[in-house]
Design a protein around this motif. Structure first.
Motif, PDB file in Angstrom:
ATOM      1  N   ILE A   1     -10.670  -1.929  -6.465  1.00 58.78           N
ATOM      2  CA  ILE A   1     -10.880  -3.258  -5.880  1.00 58.78           C
ATOM      3  C   ILE A   1     -12.312  -3.693  -6.176  1.00 58.78           C
ATOM      4  O   ILE A   1     -12.579  -4.833  -6.561  1.00 58.78           O
ATOM      5  CB  ILE A   1     -10.641  -3.237  -4.356  1.00 58.78           C
ATOM      6  N   ASP A   2     -13.212  -2.753  -5.996  1.00 59.06           N
ATOM      7  CA  ASP A   2     -14.617  -3.038  -6.231  1.00 59.06           C
ATOM      8  C   ASP A   2     -14.867  -3.469  -7.677  1.00 59.06           C
ATOM      9  O   ASP A   2     -15.663  -4.362  -7.942  1.00 59.06           O
ATOM     10  CB  ASP A   2     -15.429  -1.768  -5.930  1.00 59.06           C
TER      11      ASP A   2
ATOM     12  N   LYS B   1      -6.345   6.350  -1.707  1.00 56.83           N
ATOM     13  CA  LYS B   1      -6.939   5.180  -1.060  1.00 56.83           C
ATOM     14  C   LYS B   1      -8.329   4.908  -1.605  1.00 56.83           C
ATOM     15  O   LYS B   1      -8.687   3.765  -1.918  1.00 56.83           O
ATOM     16  CB  LYS B   1      -7.048   5.455   0.441  1.00 56.83           C
ATOM     17  N   LYS B   2      -9.116   5.979  -1.739  1.00 59.44           N
ATOM     18  CA  LYS B   2     -10.481   5.784  -2.231  1.00 59.44           C
ATOM     19  C   LYS B   2     -10.478   5.239  -3.646  1.00 59.44           C
ATOM     20  O   LYS B   2     -11.288   4.375  -4.000  1.00 59.44           O
ATOM     21  CB  LYS B   2     -11.247   7.113  -2.180  1.00 59.44           C
TER      22      LYS B   2
ATOM     23  N   ASP C   1     -15.335  -4.879  -0.061  1.00 62.42           N
ATOM     24  CA  ASP C   1     -14.031  -4.700   0.557  1.00 62.42           C
ATOM     25  C   ASP C   1     -14.185  -4.299   2.021  1.00 62.42           C
ATOM     26  O   ASP C   1     -13.519  -4.833   2.909  1.00 62.42           O
ATOM     27  CB  ASP C   1     -13.279  -3.617  -0.227  1.00 62.42           C
TER      28      ASP C   1
ATOM     29  N   SER D   1     -11.250   3.257   3.322  1.00 59.31           N
ATOM     30  CA  SER D   1     -11.506   4.611   3.816  1.00 59.31           C
ATOM     31  C   SER D   1     -12.741   4.660   4.697  1.00 59.31           C
ATOM     32  O   SER D   1     -12.854   5.515   5.573  1.00 59.31           O
ATOM     33  CB  SER D   1     -11.641   5.574   2.648  1.00 59.31           C
TER      34      SER D   1
ATOM     35  N   SER E   1     -19.156  -1.462   0.719  1.00 62.98           N
ATOM     36  CA  SER E   1     -18.579  -2.271  -0.344  1.00 62.98           C
ATOM     37  C   SER E   1     -18.155  -3.612   0.209  1.00 62.98           C
ATOM     38  O   SER E   1     -18.011  -3.796   1.416  1.00 62.98           O
ATOM     39  CB  SER E   1     -17.360  -1.547  -0.928  1.00 62.98           C
TER      40      SER E   1
ATOM     41  N   GLU F   1      -9.809   1.631  -3.548  1.00 61.42           N
ATOM     42  CA  GLU F   1     -10.997   0.851  -3.168  1.00 61.42           C
ATOM     43  C   GLU F   1     -11.946   0.707  -4.336  1.00 61.42           C
ATOM     44  O   GLU F   1     -12.523  -0.368  -4.548  1.00 61.42           O
ATOM     45  CB  GLU F   1     -11.715   1.551  -2.012  1.00 61.42           C
TER      46      GLU F   1
ATOM     47  N   ARG G   1      -2.992  -8.108   4.065  1.00 64.46           N
ATOM     48  CA  ARG G   1      -3.752  -6.875   4.298  1.00 64.46           C
ATOM     49  C   ARG G   1      -2.937  -5.608   4.051  1.00 64.46           C
ATOM     50  O   ARG G   1      -3.414  -4.519   4.282  1.00 64.46           O
ATOM     51  CB  ARG G   1      -4.291  -6.823   5.732  1.00 64.46           C
ATOM     52  N   LYS G   2      -1.684  -5.761   3.589  1.00 67.04           N
ATOM     53  CA  LYS G   2      -0.881  -4.543   3.423  1.00 67.04           C
ATOM     54  C   LYS G   2      -0.592  -4.254   1.954  1.00 67.04           C
ATOM     55  O   LYS G   2      -0.005  -3.234   1.640  1.00 67.04           O
ATOM     56  CB  LYS G   2       0.471  -4.711   4.119  1.00 67.04           C
TER      57      LYS G   2
ATOM     58  N   HIS H   1       0.829  -1.211   0.000  1.00 68.95           N
ATOM     59  CA  HIS H   1       0.000   0.000   0.000  1.00 68.95           C
ATOM     60  C   HIS H   1       0.860   1.256   0.000  1.00 68.95           C
ATOM     61  O   HIS H   1       0.673   2.164  -0.818  1.00 68.95           O
ATOM     62  CB  HIS H   1      -0.917  -0.019   1.220  1.00 68.95           C
TER      63      HIS H   1
ATOM     64  N   ALA I   1      -2.275   3.322   6.614  1.00 69.73           N
ATOM     65  CA  ALA I   1      -2.151   1.931   6.173  1.00 69.73           C
ATOM     66  C   ALA I   1      -3.269   1.639   5.186  1.00 69.73           C
ATOM     67  O   ALA I   1      -4.006   2.526   4.771  1.00 69.73           O
ATOM     68  CB  ALA I   1      -2.230   1.007   7.375  1.00 69.73           C
ATOM     69  N   ALA I   2      -3.411   0.357   4.833  1.00 62.86           N
ATOM     70  CA  ALA I   2      -4.283   0.021   3.718  1.00 62.86           C
ATOM     71  C   ALA I   2      -5.740  -0.188   4.102  1.00 62.86           C
ATOM     72  O   ALA I   2      -6.502  -0.727   3.313  1.00 62.86           O
ATOM     73  CB  ALA I   2      -3.743  -1.231   3.029  1.00 62.86           C
TER      74      ALA I   2
ATOM     75  N   MET J   1     -12.931  -6.420   5.225  1.00 64.82           N
ATOM     76  CA  MET J   1     -11.873  -5.898   6.068  1.00 64.82           C
ATOM     77  C   MET J   1     -12.359  -5.616   7.478  1.00 64.82           C
ATOM     78  O   MET J   1     -11.560  -5.540   8.416  1.00 64.82           O
ATOM     79  CB  MET J   1     -11.288  -4.600   5.459  1.00 64.82           C
TER      80      MET J   1
ATOM     81  N   ARG K   1      -6.939  -7.315  -2.708  1.00 66.92           N
ATOM     82  CA  ARG K   1      -6.089  -7.229  -1.534  1.00 66.92           C
ATOM     83  C   ARG K   1      -5.374  -8.555  -1.348  1.00 66.92           C
ATOM     84  O   ARG K   1      -5.903  -9.605  -1.637  1.00 66.92           O
ATOM     85  CB  ARG K   1      -6.937  -6.988  -0.286  1.00 66.92           C
TER      86      ARG K   1
ATOM     87  N   TYR L   1      -1.345  -5.214  -2.526  1.00 66.98           N
ATOM     88  CA  TYR L   1      -2.364  -5.486  -3.543  1.00 66.98           C
ATOM     89  C   TYR L   1      -1.773  -6.284  -4.693  1.00 66.98           C
ATOM     90  O   TYR L   1      -0.576  -6.212  -4.977  1.00 66.98           O
ATOM     91  CB  TYR L   1      -2.920  -4.169  -4.103  1.00 66.98           C
TER      92      TYR L   1
ATOM     93  N   GLN M   1      -5.453  10.091   0.994  1.00 68.71           N
ATOM     94  CA  GLN M   1      -6.780   9.531   1.257  1.00 68.71           C
ATOM     95  C   GLN M   1      -7.545   9.350  -0.053  1.00 68.71           C
ATOM     96  O   GLN M   1      -8.284   8.379  -0.227  1.00 68.71           O
ATOM     97  CB  GLN M   1      -7.572  10.461   2.189  1.00 68.71           C
TER      98      GLN M   1
END
Lengths: 776, 145
Positions: A747-748, A740-741, B97, B124, B95, A744, A758-759, A717, B120-121, B101, A754, A761, A737
């Motif tokens: 990912i969706d 990050k969004k 995810d 959000s 979601s 996500e 958990r750290k 990440h 960290a991952a 998580m 992931r 991808y 941030q």
């Protein structure tokens, strides 16, 4: 001869030497006496005897020369003190000179003894013995104490500004430098005098530092410090031992510089900030040279330098916003709900007039002037030092990006300089200004915002024919290409290309018209490739009257015969027209926007008494409300009232009606009816632009993430966030941030997944990725 | 049949691996029912897991520096906060995810949310949850660095 006889004669002669009567003696005779004594095993007696004589002589000399010269200590007058000190030191030297002169003669006489006796008996040679005796009999209390205090007092007197006899001190110091306690140990100077000098200097300069701080302003302080440094250097050179220079300098640096750095540099009314104000390059240069002597000097200077820039920068920012909020409010009609509505629709007239543009231009000019000023300081006073250069850049970058309108302002400034009719600047001058503007542009972090504004401004310049010259435009483009890469300029170059092609197309069209029946209205068309130009896709359109439609169709017919598979979408919001209008008095040639033309044409066959309501106009033209109001304003509420508004007033309301102003007069035959349009963005427009930029950034971030992950397949990440930030740095600074969004979101949509830890991808291979290409 | 159910319920509550499997699968199953059912399913699963130890605070494999403060992790109260947060701020929906998580989050976060690393991952939504919990004062806000 007996031993006694020999020794008596020799010792008498030695006494004569001591009394400076050596010329009457025979060297050879004395040499023989000494030789015989050693030969007959009486070396010990000889040695001890000579030492005794030498000691006695030294004591005698001390008594007659040195002790009378002790300073009385009663005088407070520095001149007298210095004279007393001087005479003591000279006395010591005299004694030394006498002594060494004597010893030299004795050494010659006693050569045999030295060779045979002293070595065998592990005693120092007679010369060294003489030195030891001098040490023992002279360099002892109270004589030594007086010597030390004389030296210290002379130094102090000189530091206080009086003249002393440097040679006296030097000569005495030389003596101390030749005397060592053990034969190869420290000299007396090093063991005794130097520490005393350093201690006295320490306390002097600790006081001096504070004193200067109290009584001097910054430039004066620096001058004095420089003076002190120079004088101590001279002092060391002239009468102290050279190695003393190093610790002495450290004392000065500590007390005069290191302790007082921040106080001096930030002195109110005279510190760095003021020196910069007054362009005091000499003072600044002195400050620079002194500060870099100590380790904490440069960081202090850097901080102060940057702060100076930030302070002024913030003022510049403030100056450009102070009038803004005031202007936003329309005077009068504040409580009228309809007016409020009109304002919300983006018609904030107040903030958009010339003053707002002037503020923007002033801001840029102020920043350029500030950069010039600080560049000057940097080269002239700070020796173009690299570290200060980066402080300078940091300072500018910080305050420029505090102003969120900076990208817009810079684009406006460039716009102003590239427009026709700029008074008083030669091509070279304009080029120089643009070069400087580029250096300011480099500081912006939101380069993508700048790009958006620049595109818009450039489009207007090109479409309205306002560029001063093609060369100047292309020159600017080349500069931006160097800064931002070819991606930035690709679309812009496309715009230029379109302009050129359109010119050719128009030529061909006119030729074509010779062979067919031309429409009544002469039309001039610019064909824009939509992907290049910053058009909003829902650009306002309207219903054209027949006469205009015929002209459009004529062109379309011509155009489609040359190009198949293309679609033309007419953009009336960008066009303008020349129309001859008959008023009661005379005809005037008016230049109006296309929308205004469409509106006017509705009045063509009406008399001055007939009127059309706002709603009727809206229905007939289909022009959207914001545009309709703006253009009606330009026709009925501005300087040249071609139409009359009922009721009259400055703002257009849906309840108004309009009639043709037959009585209109104006001295000029040709009149340009300009639309009340914003140069600088209104707050609403700014929000819109901001939203679009944010949207664009989301796409950029996503495309970047996909690009990186496709390449690396697997990434943590933090590494991913860092890499995205790095790659996009030349356009804007993405928020972690936000990144990050986007991750996500991806990912969706199953571009990424992931990992177990958990750290990090993984990239998910897809069969086809249509949307990525268009964004990249 | 009844015995099997009882056995399975017990297993669900206490066996982490089994719980995880069921939990993950629930999202796909529940999504077809709509957003609100997710909350309902959480309401079913989480208390069971907490009570039976399947969602026990488990730091094996974490290199987290614990100094005793804020130890003992997620409780039913935290579950209520989560639902509250979703009601107030969870407009966009949850979601897959985030669902997935949350399991890890519950198992590794301390009860005062002190160890949460916003850089960290974590999704959000979970970052926002922590910020929301801090803003309403349920847990202390750490000093800004």
């Amino acid at each position: 001869m007996s031993l006694d006889e020999t020794w008596t004669r020799l010792s008498t002669n030695i006494r004569e030497i001591h009394n400076q009567n050596a010329s009457n003696l025979s060297f050879e005779e004395n040499y023989r006496y000494a030789y015989n004594m050693v030969l007959y095993k009486n070396g010990a007696i000889l040695y001890k005897g000579v030492c005794q004589l030498v000691a006695e002589n030294i004591d005698r000399l001390a008594q007659s020369e040195i002790i009378p010269a002790f300073p009385s200590g009663s005088s407070k007058d520095p001149v007298q003190q210095s004279q007393e000190g001087e005479s003591l030191l000279r006395a010591v030297r005299r004694v030394w000179d006498d002594h060494t002169g004597n010893m030299s003669k004795l050494r010659d006489i006693l050569k045999y003894m030295d060779r045979v006796y002293t070595k065998a008996n592990d005693v120092p040679e007679i010369w060294d013995a003489g030195l030891d005796l001098f040490l023992k009999h002279i360099i002892r209390p109270p004589i030594q104490d007086h010597i030390t205090s004389a030296v210290l007092s002379l130094i102090q007197i000189e530091r206080d500004g009086y003249v002393i006899s440097r040679s006296a001190v030097k000569e005495c110091v030389d003596v101390l430098l030749q005397l060592s306690v053990d034969h190869d140990g420290k000299t007396v100077y090093k063991r005794d005098l130097e520490p005393a000098v350093l201690t006295a200097s320490e306390s002097f300069y600790s006081v001096e530092g504070k004193r200067l701080l109290e009584m001097c302003d910054a430039p004066e302080y620096l001058r004095r410090v420089e003076g002190r440094l120079d004088s101590e250097q001279a002092r060391t050179y002239h009468y102290l031992y050279s190695h003393t220079g190093v610790p002495l300098r450290k004392i000065l640096e500590r007390h005069l510089l290191t302790h007082n750095l921040s106080t001096v540099i930030s002195m109110p009314n005279s510190g760095l900030d003021v020196m910069v104000d007054l362009d005091k390059f000499d003072d600044l240069n002195r400050l620079y040279r002194l500060f870099i002597m100590v380790p904490s000097g440069m960081p202090t200077l850097r901080r102060s330098f940057k702060d100076s820039i930030l302070r002024r920068g913030r003022e510049i920012n403030l100056a450009s916003t102070s009038l803004d909020t005031g202007q936003d409010i329309d005077d009068g009609d504040l409580n009228d709900p309809e007016t409020t509505k009109g304002r919300d629709k983006g018609q904030g007239r107040g903030a958009t007039g010339p003053p707002a543009l002037a503020l923007a231009l002033k801001w840029v000019q102020n920043v350029l002037d500030l950069k010039d000023k600080f560049d000057c300081v940097w080269t002239q006073a700070f020796d173009s030092n690299r570290e200060l250069e980066s402080s300078l850049n940091e300072g500018f970058e910080d305050f420029i990006n505090l102003n969120e309108k900076a990208p817009e302002y810079i684009s406006l400034f460039i716009d102003e300089n590239l427009k026709k009719g700029l008074k008083g600047k030669t091509d070279m001058e304009v080029d120089a200004v643009l070069d400087k503007t580029i250096t300011v542009f480099r500081y912006i972090t939101e380069k993508d915002a700048f790009e958006r504004y620049y595109k818009n401004h450039l489009a207007k310049r090109l479409l309205l024919g306002r560029s001063v010259s093609d060369d100047a435009e292309r020159g600017m483009l080349a500069k931006l290409k160097v800064e931002c890469g070819y991606q930035f300029t690709q679309k812009l170059e496309g715009m230029f290309h379109d302009m050129k092609i359109s010119a050719d197309t128009m030529q061909a069209y006119r030729k074509y018209l010779e062979g067919v029946s031309a429409p009544e209205v002469e039309i001039s068309v610019t064909v824009m490739t939509s992907t290049f130009w910053p058009m909003s896709h829902s650009s306002a359109s309207c219903i054209f009257p027949e006469v205009l439609t015929r002209a459009c169709k004529s062109f379309e017919h011509f155009y489609f015969s040359r190009h198949s598979g293309r679609r033309l979408a007419w953009q009336p919001s960008l066009g303008n027209a020349d129309v001859r209008v008959q008023f009661k008095n005379r005809k005037h040639d008016l230049n109006v926007s296309t929308f205004a033309l469409v509106i006017l044409l509705l009045f063509e066959n009406l008399t001055g008494d007939e009127f059309l309501t706002y709603e009727e106009l809206k229905a007939a033209t289909s022009i959207p409300d914001t545009e309709l109001q703006r253009h009606l304003q330009s026709l009925a509420c501005a300087k040249f009232k071609i139409l009359k508004k009922h009721p009259p007033g400055r703002d257009v309301h849906p309840s108004d009606s309009f009639s043709f102003n037959n009585d209109f007069t104006c001295p000029m035959q040709k009149i340009k009816i300009s639309t009340v349009s914003a140069k600088v963005e209104t707050n609403m427009e700014r929000r819109e632009t901001h939203d679009r930029i944010e949207e664009e950034r989301h796409h950029q971030i996503e495309a970047c993430i996909v690009r990186i992950m496709k390449d690396r397949k697997h990434l943590t990440h933090n590494d991913l966030v860092n890499e995205v930030t790095r790659q996009l740095a030349s356009r804007f600074q993405p928020n972690p941030q936000n990144i990050k969004k986007r991750i996500e979101g991806l990912i969706d949509r199953e571009y990424l997944e992931r990992c177990e830890d958990r750290k990090s991808y993984n990239y998910l291979v897809r069969l086809h990725e249509p949307w990525i290409y268009h964004v990249l | 049949m009844k015995d099997t159910l009882t056995r399975l319920r017990a297993k669900l509550g206490s066996d982490s691996t089994y719980f995880h499997k069921v939990y993950d699968h629930t999202f796909t199953f529940a999504r077809t029912e709509g957003q609100r059912s997710l909350v309902a399913f959480w309401g079913l699963l989480l208390p069971t897991g907490l009570a039976g130890g399947a969602l026990k605070y488990d730091l094996t494999g974490e290199d987290v520096d614990m100094d005793g403060e804020g130890s003992s992790g997620w409780t039913d109260e935290h579950t209520q906060w989560w639902f509250q947060f979703l009601t107030e701020k969870g407009g966009k929906g949850v979601s897959k995810d985030t669902w997935m998580m949350l399991f890890d989050f519950i198992r590794t976060i301390d009860s005062k949310f002190l160890t949460h690393d916003v850089e960290a991952a974590w999704p959000s939504a979970i970052d926002d949850f922590v910020a929301w919990v801090r803003s309403v004062g349920n847990v202390p806000t750490p000093e800004a660095t």
